[in-house]
Design a protein around this motif. Structure first.
Motif, PDB file in Angstrom:
ATOM      1  N   ILE A 134       0.890  -1.163   0.000  1.00 62.07           N
ATOM      2  CA  ILE A 134       0.000   0.000   0.000  1.00 62.07           C
ATOM      3  C   ILE A 134       0.930   1.216   0.000  1.00 62.07           C
TER       4      ILE A 134
ATOM      5  N   GLU B  76      -5.928   0.033   9.597  1.00 65.81           N
ATOM      6  CA  GLU B  76      -5.769  -1.211   8.824  1.00 65.81           C
ATOM      7  C   GLU B  76      -6.558  -2.370   9.447  1.00 65.81           C
ATOM      8  N   SER B  77      -5.867  -3.501   9.602  1.00 60.83           N
ATOM      9  CA  SER B  77      -6.588  -4.735   9.958  1.00 60.83           C
ATOM     10  C   SER B  77      -7.241  -4.690  11.334  1.00 60.83           C
TER      11      SER B  77
ATOM     12  N   ASN C 297      -8.915 -10.826   5.532  1.00 66.30           N
ATOM     13  CA  ASN C 297      -9.537  -9.907   4.566  1.00 66.30           C
ATOM     14  C   ASN C 297     -10.861 -10.443   4.027  1.00 66.30           C
TER      15      ASN C 297
ATOM     16  N   GLU D 211      -5.166   3.103  -1.019  1.00 64.40           N
ATOM     17  CA  GLU D 211      -5.644   1.708  -0.919  1.00 64.40           C
ATOM     18  C   GLU D 211      -6.657   1.366  -2.007  1.00 64.40           C
TER      19      GLU D 211
ATOM     20  N   TYR E 111     -14.903  -1.893   3.226  1.00 66.96           N
ATOM     21  CA  TYR E 111     -13.813  -2.530   3.982  1.00 66.96           C
ATOM     22  C   TYR E 111     -12.514  -1.705   3.832  1.00 66.96           C
TER      23      TYR E 111
ATOM     24  N   CYS F 172     -10.235   0.412   6.814  1.00 65.52           N
ATOM     25  CA  CYS F 172      -8.799   0.245   7.065  1.00 65.52           C
ATOM     26  C   CYS F 172      -8.072   1.578   7.008  1.00 65.52           C
TER      27      CYS F 172
ATOM     28  N   TYR G 176      -2.092 -12.728  12.888  1.00 67.27           N
ATOM     29  CA  TYR G 176      -1.758 -13.389  11.616  1.00 67.27           C
ATOM     30  C   TYR G 176      -1.219 -14.799  11.893  1.00 67.27           C
TER      31      TYR G 176
ATOM     32  N   GLY H  69      -2.190  -4.817  12.822  1.00 70.49           N
ATOM     33  CA  GLY H  69      -2.537  -4.256  11.523  1.00 70.49           C
ATOM     34  C   GLY H  69      -1.276  -3.872  10.768  1.00 70.49           C
ATOM     35  N   VAL H  70      -1.344  -3.852   9.443  1.00 69.72           N
ATOM     36  CA  VAL H  70      -0.135  -3.565   8.666  1.00 69.72           C
ATOM     37  C   VAL H  70       0.274  -2.082   8.722  1.00 69.72           C
TER      38      VAL H  70
END
Ligand code: GLU
Length: 315
Positions: free
Chosen positions: A31, A66-67, A118, A162, A193, A197, A245, A262-263
Motif C-alpha cells: 500500500i 488497517e486490519s 480480509n 488503498e 472494507y 482500514c 496473523y 494491523g499492517v
C-alpha cells in the motif's frame, strides 16, 4: 481495580526504550501510503478499565488502523446479528494462512472462516444491515468512533492509496460472492472494507479500543456502553485465534493475551477486566506484525504476568 500508575509509567517508559532499540522489519509497501510513514515512530499506550491512560513515545501520532478495524466491524456485526450468526455465516477458525490468502478460501469451499482475515472482514461488512454503501460506511465509522474516540476519521490519502491498489481484495470479494458468502454487492463490501482500514487513529485510540473490550464492552474513557457483554468473549476468542496473523499461536504461547495487529504498525492486546495495551511502530516482520509493538507489549505482559492462561496473574 486500581494500579500503581507511577510503576506502570516506569514500565511503559522501559518498554518504549526497549522497543526503540529494536531494529529489523520494514514498512508495508504493497500500500504506497504505508511505505511513506516515518519508520522510526514508536508509541506505547495503556488504557485501564478505570479510564486511566499511561503512555510514552509518539502516542498522539495518527496512523492507519488497517486490519485492527476488523475487530470493530466484527463487533458491530455481532451487535446487529448476534455472535452465533457471525460464527455461522463467517466462521470462528484460524485459517493458518496469510490474511489475504486465496488458498485459504479455496481449501474451505470459499468460506472465510474468521472475520479477522480480509475475506472474512469483507463478508462481515457485507453482512451488516444497511440500505446502501454510504449508510454501510457510516455505521462502520460510527462504531469505530464509539470503540475509540470521536476524533477517528477517514484519511483521504490512505483511502485513495488503498482503493487504487486493492485489486487482490476485489478478487477475493468476487470469489466470496460467487460462492454465496458475500451478502451485499461485492464491490460495495470491498470499498467499505477498504475505507474502514483507512481511518487514522492514535496509539491512545487503539488502547481505548482494546480497553472497551477489556471493560466488558463499555468504553473506559467515554463510559458509553458499546458492546453487549455477551459478545465480548466471542470477540476475544476470535482475536486469540487469528489476531496476530500466522503468529497467533506463538503469541498465545509467549504473551497469552487476545490481540490484533494491523499492517499500519499497530497492535492491541486485551487484558480482560483490567486494561488494554497498544503499541505502534511501522516496521513489520515477515508475517505482518510490528516488530517493536510486539516487543513492547510482550515486555509489559511478561513483566506483569498478564497472560490469561496464567494460574497466578500478578495484577
Ligand atoms: N488494508 C489492508 C489490506 O486489506 C489491511 C491488511 C492488514 O492490516 O492486515 O490488505
Amino acid at each position: 481495580m486500581s494500579y500503581d500508575i507511577s510503576k506502570l509509567q516506569s514500565l511503559v517508559d522501559e518498554a518504549l526504550s526497549l522497543g526503540k532499540s529494536c531494529s529489523g522489519g520494514a514498512n508495508a509497501n504493497y500500500i504506497p501510503f504505508l511505505a511513506s510513514v516515518p519508520p522510526e515512530l514508536c508509541a506505547i499506550s495503556i488504557v485501564c478499565c478505570s479510564g486511566e491512560i499511561v503512555h510514552a513515545g509518539d502516542y498522539d501520532y495518527g496512523f492507519a488502523l488497517e486490519s485492527i478495524s476488523k475487530v470493530c466491524s466484527m463487533s458491530l456485526a455481532m451487535q446487529q446479528k448476534g455472535a452465533e450468526q457471525v460464527r455461522e455465516k463467517i466462521g470462528a477458525e484460524p485459517t493458518g494462512l496469510p490474511f489475504n490468502s486465496v488458498m485459504a478460501l479455496t481449501v474451505h469451499q470459499d468460506k472465510p472462516l474468521t472475520p479477522l482475515v480480509n475475506a472474512g472482514a469483507m463478508a462481515t461488512v457485507s453482512f451488516l444491515d444497511a440500505p446502501d454503501k454510504e449508510s454501510r460506511w457510516q455505521l462502520v465509522l460510527d462504531f469505530q468512533r464509539k470503540m475509540m474516540s470521536k476524533n477517528v476519521h477517514l484519511s483521504e490519502d490512505v483511502n485513495t492509496s488503498e482503493q487504487e491498489t486493492n485489486f487482490h481484495n476485489r478478487a477475493i470479494a468476487w470469489l466470496l460472492y460467487a460462492a454465496g458468502n458475500c451478502f451485499s454487492d461485492p464491490m460495495e463490501a470491498c470499498e467499505v472494507y477498504t475505507r474502514q482500514c483507512s481511518t487514522l487513529v492514535t496509539c491512545d485510540d487503539l488502547a481505548t479500543l482494546g480497553g472497551t473490550l477489556a471493560n466488558g464492552g463499555v468504553n473506559p474513557i467515554t463510559k458509553e456502553k458499546v458492546i453487549d457483554p455477551d459478545n465480548v468473549a466471542p470477540i476475544l476468542a476470535e482475536m486469540t485465534m487469528e489476531g496476530m496473523y500466522d503468529f497467533s499461536g506463538d503469541w498465545a504461547f509467549l504473551v497469552g493475551l487476545p490481540s490484533k495487529s494491523g499492517v499500519g504498525g499497530g497492535v492491541i492486546a486485551v487484558v480482560p477486566g483490567k486494561m488494554a495495551i497498544a503499541g505502534f511502530s511501522p516496521p513489520l516482520n515477515e508475517v505482518g506484525n510490528s516488530v517493536r509493538a510486539q516487543k513492547m507489549i510482550q515486555h509489559i505482559a511478561n513483566r506483569l504476568n498478564l497472560s490469561v492462561y496464567s494460574p497466578s496473574p500478578s495484577l
